[in-house]
Design an enzyme around this catalytic site. Structure first.
Site, short mmCIF file in Angstrom:
data_model
loop_
_atom_site.label_atom_id
_atom_site.label_comp_id
_atom_site.label_asym_id
_atom_site.label_seq_id
_atom_site.Cartn_x
_atom_site.Cartn_y
_atom_site.Cartn_z
CD GLU A 301 -29.13 117.90 42.82
OE1 GLU A 301 -28.70 117.49 41.72
OE2 GLU A 301 -30.33 118.12 43.04
CG ASP A 305 -24.82 118.11 40.70
OD1 ASP A 305 -25.58 117.41 40.02
OD2 ASP A 305 -25.21 119.10 41.36
CB SER A 519 -30.32 117.23 39.38
OG SER A 519 -30.88 115.95 39.56
#
Length: 600
Positions: A301, A305, A519
């Protein structure tokens, strides 16, 4: 005219002799029905430490909200005149009477001033206390609750009370009735698969979208790169600058850590100018958040990002926040304290920061119904404070379509948590907060809505005025009775906007993977807003700040309208993408070339 409400923090010791007892008659402050799948597994250990957070009322928040909308409305004379940190703190400070009454209550239980942490505005108090003392103060009983599905355990109560003389001086206390656990399962990461290094491009001709006139490499329909995003969103050739006060941030949680070596591999693959200067991010620890660079602790994750947000915006200053907290938590002697509300730890920190990043993305959340309404509204008020200071906040809309966060529509339960066991669409939080920009997902080129794009209508927050025309128009298009009773048509609608959300080429332990989920769309969108801020700052204009009033009005023509796709869930086909705003892609995806002209 400014409302004067600065608080002088009064020492608790002042009350130590004057108020020997605050254990007068109690009144229930909050009570909840035990949520589905949570069962009591035993009493809470009396010496288990709770990091108690006490929210004092913010009597002038409506004034702050007025300021927020004034500085965020592109047609208002004060547009862009963001408030200072000190001005915001003055407007959210509690009344001195609330401070003194709560201080007296704490002092009557032997709590000293040095034991209490206070936010800069004095509106939040934090203190670590053993369960046995908290139970006495709140006239309640804590238990260890276990989730029958995940096995996760938390220490909670289903109701708590306050003495009548301080009842109105406290807005909320947590952790008490909050069963939302903000765990990694709840992040908006939808899929991950390793890319076959033998897979070769078929050298297909470029694709042109007749609606936008843009031409994109055919490879972008199988793998999303920085170059693909620049092509799809009309930003090819735009060069941002360093050293002009611009900044972009990513907030990471739950011990999911970004890795600098992987960022370098990503830069070498997709942003050679950044690789050439060994570019990296500023690391900021929140509440003890760690920064391990061990390959065994790489977070998919956080890598997603940081790589895409910072890859899009290089050489703009970049910051990665690592907020402490490790779920699932098992209460025992070896781990006497749980930190299961990292979101508020991050908010505390960033609100105290004199110069937070101007564009910040978060890819974590919960089902709205798992978060007590009082807590959701108070956290949302924190986001409003950042918006008033010129910060743009982006949150993934979720990956469950209209459902409960489970990416598989076939296994979604979509059952209310209020004891009535009704079937209902499940919106996500903090995406449902009206002071953030919720980002949904698209896929392929020409773009279509991705089926998992989280969407819906809040049951906590009413529809903000900036959405009235767009959302009302969408609702009028729905056939009469469509999904009647399954959603709140008067609620804040999500998402606001969308971006690509699948097949992102992310490096993990030096190897490329395909990663998908909203995400991915949130940090990508935050990156493009970082570029818009770059264009404004170069012209001496302030940062964009809270974006939604701008996006739903003057800048609405700067989006690519997505009209194909739907987001099934809860046993339904969900909502359809359609002309104009819709409850799957919002206003659509950004056309940077158009937006940069509209905002400068």
């Amino acid at each position: 005219m400014w409302v004067t409400s600065l608080v002088s923090v009064l020492p608790l010791a002042v009350f130590a002799f004057a108020l020997p007892s605050k254990d007068c008659e109690h009144k229930v402050k909050e009570a909840v029905v035990p949520p589905r799948h949570w069962v009591v597994s035993g009493p809470a250990p009396p010496d288990h430490l709770i990091k108690l957070r006490i929210g004092l009322p913010q009597p002038n928040f409506d004034v702050l909200e007025d300021h927020l909308y004034a500085v965020s409305d592109p047609y208002h004379e004060r547009y862009g005149a963001h408030l200072t940190k000190e001005e915001v703190e003055e407007l959210v400070a509690p009344h001195p009477d609330s401070v003194s009454e709560v201080n007296g209550w704490l002092s009557s239980h032997g709590i000293q001033e040095e034991d209490v942490g206070r936010s800069p505005a004095g509106d939040w108090l934090t203190i670590k206390l053993p369960v046995q003392l908290v139970e006495k103060m709140l006239d309640t009983k804590y238990h260890v609750w276990k989730h029958t599905g995940s096995g996760e355990q938390i220490v909670r109560t289903t109701s708590y009370s306050l003495p009548k003389d301080i009842f109105e001086h406290v807005e909320l206390i947590q952790p008490t009735t909050m069963f939302g656990t903000f765990k990694k399962l709840k992040s908006s990461l939808h899929s991950i698969s390793k890319i076959d290094p033998q897979l070769q491009s078929q050298n297909l001709p470029p694709i042109t979208d007749s609606a936008t006139g843009l031409t994109v490499d055919a490879s972008c329909n199988t793998t999303i790169t920085i170059t693909c995003l620049q092509q799809i969103y009309n930003a090819v050739g735009y060069t941002p600058s360093a050293g002009i006060g611009n900044s972009v941030g990513i907030s990471g949680y739950l011990e999911d850590f970004a890795n600098r070596a992987d960022l370098q591999a990503f830069f070498e693959d997709q942003v050679p100018a950044a690789a050439a200067v060994n570019a990296t991010y500023n690391f900021v620890s929140v509440a003890g958040g760690l920064d391990p660079q061990d390959p065994d602790e790489v977070g998919v994750e956080s890598n997603l990002d940081t790589q895409f947000a910072f890859g899009l915006t290089f050489p703009i200053e970049s910051t990665y926040f690592s907020t402490a907290g490790r779920p699932p938590f098992i209460p025992d002697i070896g781990t006497p304290e749980d930190t299961n509300e990292p979101y508020t730890d991050w908010l505390d920190f960033v609100l105290s920061h004199p110069n937070p990043p101007l564009s910040i993305s978060t890819s974590y959340g919960d089902d709205e119904q798992t978060v007590p309404e009082s807590f959701a509204k108070r956290a949302c008020a924190g986001f409003a404070q950042l918006g008033a200071r010129g910060v743009s906040l982006f949150v993934s809309s979720g990956d469950g379509g209209v459902g409960d966060g489970d990416p598989d529509p076939a296994t979604q339960e979509c059952i209310t948590n209020d004891g009535t066991n009704r079937t209902q669409f499940i919106p996500g939080f903090p995406a449902s907060c009206p002071f953030v920009t919720a980002v949904g997902g698209t896929v392929l080129f020409p773009e279509r809505a991705v089926s998992f794009s989280g969407a819906g209508f809040s049951n906590y927050f009413s529809r903000p005025r900036y959405q009235d025309a767009a959302v009302t128009g969408f609702l009028k298009k729905l056939p009469a009775g469509t999904y009647s009773g399954l959603f709140n048509p008067n609620g804040r609608a999500i998402p606001d906007v969308s971006a690509q959300s699948d097949f992102f080429r992310v490096f993990v332990n030096g190897q490329p993977f395909h990663v998908g989920g909203t995400s991915a769309s949130s940090p990508a969108f935050a990156g493009f807003v970082g570029l818009l801020n770059d264009a404004r700052l170069k012209k001496g204009l302030p940062s964009l700040g809270f974006l939604n009033p701008l996006f739903y009005s003057k800048a609405a023509s700067g989006f690519n309208d997505i009209t194909v796709g739907n987001n099934p869930g809860c046993g339904t086909e969900g909502f359809n993408a359609t002309v104009g705003w819709d409850a799957i892609t919002g206003l659509g995806t950004p056309d940077f070339g158009k937006l940069v002209k509209l905002v400068t």
